[in-house]
Design a protein around this motif. Structure first.
Motif, mmCIF file in Angstrom:
data_model
loop_
_atom_site.group_PDB
_atom_site.id
_atom_site.type_symbol
_atom_site.label_atom_id
_atom_site.label_comp_id
_atom_site.label_asym_id
_atom_site.label_seq_id
_atom_site.Cartn_x
_atom_site.Cartn_y
_atom_site.Cartn_z
ATOM 1 N N UNK A 129 49.524 61.182 -51.732
ATOM 2 C CA UNK A 129 50.337 60.609 -52.801
ATOM 3 C C UNK A 129 50.199 59.092 -52.792
ATOM 4 N N UNK A 130 50.239 58.468 -53.967
ATOM 5 C CA UNK A 130 50.133 57.007 -54.008
ATOM 6 C C UNK A 130 51.358 56.366 -53.350
ATOM 7 N N UNK A 131 51.142 55.242 -52.710
ATOM 8 C CA UNK A 131 52.218 54.511 -52.049
ATOM 9 C C UNK A 131 52.770 53.462 -52.997
ATOM 10 N N UNK A 132 54.088 53.492 -53.203
ATOM 11 C CA UNK A 132 54.704 52.529 -54.076
ATOM 12 C C UNK A 132 54.678 51.145 -53.429
ATOM 13 N N UNK A 133 54.408 50.116 -54.239
ATOM 14 C CA UNK A 133 54.362 48.757 -53.703
ATOM 15 C C UNK A 133 55.727 48.089 -53.782
ATOM 16 N N UNK A 134 56.721 48.784 -54.382
ATOM 17 C CA UNK A 134 58.048 48.214 -54.517
ATOM 18 C C UNK A 134 58.933 48.675 -53.390
#
Length: 329
Positions: A324-329
């Protein structure tokens, strides 16, 4: 076979009570700090067990909602009917492959002390809605974990798959037609020293952790809703329709009466269409039509609905996710 089982069952019951108290009870207590004094207080044995369970703990929790609002809960008592299912049965100790347990309906929750403080407003505790809102929030949190269709599972042997225990297929669906009510008690409100009858009626319907609220019918002692709700049922008999008739008020809503109906009766009758008396009220009746639908896995039986109601139930089990993509926020 039944005669042998009848003779052996008292000894099996003794073993299972020991298993529940010495193995399952410690597992429940260690699963969450809030359950550290969870206790089986009464046990009735069968293939499905209904246990009157009581938790009376010295909980002490404080929270900061904001800079101006703080809350504290001290002492929590929880009591309700807990159902325990022992399956699958196996031919060696511990005799069952796993234990599933859940509340059929929301348990009773009581606090020894419940404080909600708002800086600069010492009389905040006199506002009933805030206290009831907090209790409702805690009940909803419990329901999201242990009230059907939510339940907890403990596999006792490696061969039992936890996902099969956690996501059993339901037994059926009950379609509830909330039609109308009659002869309800009138509620009075005071406006500028004048008494005015106010009859804005609505109903709430609850099955386990599933909850619906009807539309409000204004100024009518004989409201007609003609609304339809569907409930997925896992235990019948056992699960109940909890219906409450209410009057909408300016400050708070009033309960006009309640009616509870075990879905085992609907399953037996298949279809019911009648007036039910409202409990805890001077008078009043509610008109319900209830239908039981058993679930089939044969897709050849699937037919398109002609009344715009659902004709199938889709169960989706999400096993896992990866990359899953990692959120940068």
């Amino acid at each position: 076979m039944s005669a042998v089982l009848e003779q052996a069952w008292p000894f099996i019951g003794m073993y299972m009570e020991k298993l529940l108290r010495e193995k399952i009870q410690p597992s429940i207590r260690s699963s969450n700090p809030a359950l550290k004094v969870f206790t089986f207080t009464k046990i009735h044995f069968g293939y499905k067990l209904s246990l009157l369970s009581s938790y009376d703990g010295d909980v002490d929790m404080s929270t900061d909602v904001s800079l101006a609002i703080t809350t504290r809960v001290k002492g929590l008592k929880l009591q309700g009917m807990l159902r325990v299912i022992l399956e699958p049965l196996i031919g060696q100790a511990p005799l069952v492959g796993g234990v599933t347990f859940f509340f059929l309906r929301r348990p009773l929750v009581m606090f020894k002390t419940l404080h909600i403080n708002w800086t600069g407003t010492p009389n905040l505790l006199s506002i009933p809605s805030l206290s009831s809102l907090s209790e409702e929030t805690i009940l909803d949190a419990i329901a999201s974990i242990m009230v059907l269709p939510n339940h907890m599972c403990i596999p006792l042997i490696d061969k039992v798959k936890g996902d099969q225990m956690r996501f059993p297929l339901p037994h059926g669906v009950v379609r509830v037609h909330l039609l109308e009510a009659r002869d309800l008690v009138a509620k009075n409100t005071h406006v500028m020293n004048l008494m005015k009858a106010k009859s804005d009626r609505y109903a709430t319907l609850r099955v386990g952790s599933t909850h619906f609220k009807s539309k409000t019918v204004k100024e009518n002692l004989f409201p007609k809703w003609n609304e339809v709700y569907e409930f997925i049922v896992h235990e019948a008999p056992g699960q109940e329709l909890e219906l409450e008739l209410c009057n909408e008020g300016a400050d708070k809503d009033d309960c006009l009466g309640r009616y509870n109906l075990d879905f085992g009766e609907v399953k037996r009758e298949k279809q019911m269409d009648q007036w039910f008396p409202v409990d805890r009220a001077l008078h009043g009746e509610v008109h319900l039509k209830l239908q039981w639908f058993s679930l089939q896995t044969d897709t050849s039986l699937l037919k398109e609905s002609t009344d715009n109601f659902a004709c199938a139930v889709l169960a989706v089990y999400l096993h896992s996710a990866a990359d899953l993509p990692v959120s940068i926020f």
